[in-house]
Write a protein that holds these residues in place. Structure first.
Motif, short mmCIF file in Angstrom:
data_model
loop_
_atom_site.label_atom_id
_atom_site.label_comp_id
_atom_site.label_asym_id
_atom_site.label_seq_id
_atom_site.Cartn_x
_atom_site.Cartn_y
_atom_site.Cartn_z
N ALA A 234 0.84 -1.20 0.00
CA ALA A 234 0.00 0.00 0.00
C ALA A 234 0.87 1.24 0.00
O ALA A 234 1.94 1.27 0.62
CB ALA A 234 -0.92 0.01 1.23
N SER A 235 0.41 2.28 -0.70
CA SER A 235 1.13 3.55 -0.69
C SER A 235 0.16 4.70 -0.91
O SER A 235 -0.60 4.70 -1.88
CB SER A 235 2.19 3.58 -1.79
OG SER A 235 2.79 4.87 -1.85
N THR B 50 -4.22 0.73 -2.15
CA THR B 50 -4.58 0.31 -0.80
C THR B 50 -4.49 -1.20 -0.71
O THR B 50 -4.89 -1.91 -1.63
CB THR B 50 -6.02 0.75 -0.45
OG1 THR B 50 -6.11 2.17 -0.59
CG2 THR B 50 -6.38 0.37 0.97
N ALA B 51 -3.95 -1.70 0.40
CA ALA B 51 -3.78 -3.14 0.57
C ALA B 51 -5.13 -3.84 0.75
O ALA B 51 -6.13 -3.21 1.10
CB ALA B 51 -2.89 -3.42 1.77
N GLU B 52 -5.11 -5.12 0.52
CA GLU B 52 -6.33 -5.93 0.64
C GLU B 52 -6.94 -5.83 2.03
O GLU B 52 -8.16 -5.88 2.20
CB GLU B 52 -5.97 -7.39 0.31
CG GLU B 52 -7.12 -8.35 0.25
CD GLU B 52 -6.65 -9.74 -0.09
OE1 GLU B 52 -6.51 -10.56 0.84
OE2 GLU B 52 -6.40 -10.03 -1.28
N ASP B 53 -6.09 -5.67 3.06
CA ASP B 53 -6.59 -5.59 4.43
C ASP B 53 -6.94 -4.17 4.86
O ASP B 53 -7.25 -3.92 6.03
CB ASP B 53 -5.58 -6.19 5.41
CG ASP B 53 -4.23 -5.46 5.40
OD1 ASP B 53 -4.11 -4.41 4.72
OD2 ASP B 53 -3.30 -5.93 6.08
N GLY B 54 -6.90 -3.22 3.93
CA GLY B 54 -7.26 -1.85 4.22
C GLY B 54 -6.11 -0.94 4.60
O GLY B 54 -6.31 0.27 4.79
N THR B 55 -4.90 -1.48 4.72
CA THR B 55 -3.73 -0.66 5.04
C THR B 55 -3.54 0.42 3.97
O THR B 55 -3.60 0.13 2.78
CB THR B 55 -2.47 -1.53 5.14
OG1 THR B 55 -2.65 -2.49 6.17
CG2 THR B 55 -1.24 -0.69 5.43
N ALA B 56 -3.30 1.66 4.43
CA ALA B 56 -3.17 2.79 3.49
C ALA B 56 -1.75 3.03 3.05
O ALA B 56 -1.52 3.52 1.94
CB ALA B 56 -3.73 4.06 4.13
#
Length: 224
Positions: free
Chosen positions: A147-148, A171-177
């Motif tokens: 994510a970035s 955004t990562a699959e787990d919601g990480t920004a």
């Protein structure tokens, strides 16, 4: 390596560098979408299992790489804080593993051994602070967890240091920004020996494994 062999290796994929999205100074995002495109276009395994994102950096965030388009020197050398490329592992013993570097002036893609020789120059004598380390991340994990929000490309006043891509942030699959710092924070202290558990870990650890430049070819020759 002869020019004919280079042309043969590069022609194993019909996709030119211009076929892929490229925003200068956003190499991690460029590689993210390059991985997806290789998969979607059938140039890689459908699950991306033959693909790897490779982050190049070191403790000092000073990594010399040759034949880079951003260079103003004849030899193409640039001192990056970090860089990201894609490596495609070939299972056919007669085919070279391939490097996709959208910032390189070398043939696209380049055989891994040739890329190491010309761009990494692992045998070139360097002061210890310039030694390169490589974080190798399996594409299926990278595409799920990376994510970035591009915060690293803003100065202290909040201005862009380089014009960002026009598409939405990743955004990562787990919601990480944002976790780019986790990937590009690479220390020589984390370099692994090429043992069975290291080779296995690249398939399970979302941040992959870290190796030295002189281990890179051996890693890809041994990893499944």
């Amino acid at each position: 390596m002869s020019s004919s062999k280079l042309e043969l290796a590069a022609s194993e994929t019909p996709l030119a560098a211009s076929y892929f999205h490229h925003t200068p100074y956003y190499c991690e995002e460029n590689v993210y979408f390059l991985l997806r495109k290789l998969i979607d276009d059938g140039q890689a395994n459908s699950d991306g299992s033959d693909l790897f994102a490779v982050f190049i950096s070191n403790d000092k965030k000073q990594v010399p790489l040759w034949h880079q388009k951003a260079s103003r020197r004849a030899d193409g050398i640039v001192l990056w804080d970090y860089h990201v490329i894609c490596v495609q592992k070939r299972k056919d013993g007669n085919s070279s593993h391939l490097v996709f570097d959208l910032d390189s002036s070398l043939p696209f893609p380049s055989p891994l051994a040739y890329y190491i020789s010309e761009t990494v120059r692992a045998s070139f004598p360097l002061f210890s602070e310039f030694e390169r380390c490589f974080r190798i991340v399996h594409a299926p994990l990278f595409l799920r967890f990376f994510a970035s929000d591009r915060r690293h490309m803003k100065d202290d006043s909040g201005n862009w240091m380089a014009e960002p891509p026009s598409y939405n942030v990743i955004t990562a699959e787990d919601g990480t920004a944002h976790n780019l710092n986790d990937y590009m924070s690479i220390s020589s202290a984390t370099v692994k020996n090429l043992e069975a558990d290291t080779l296995a870990a690249v398939h399970t650890e979302k941040l992959g494994v870290v190796v030295r430049s002189d281990q890179l070819e051996e890693f890809f020759s041994q990893v499944s």
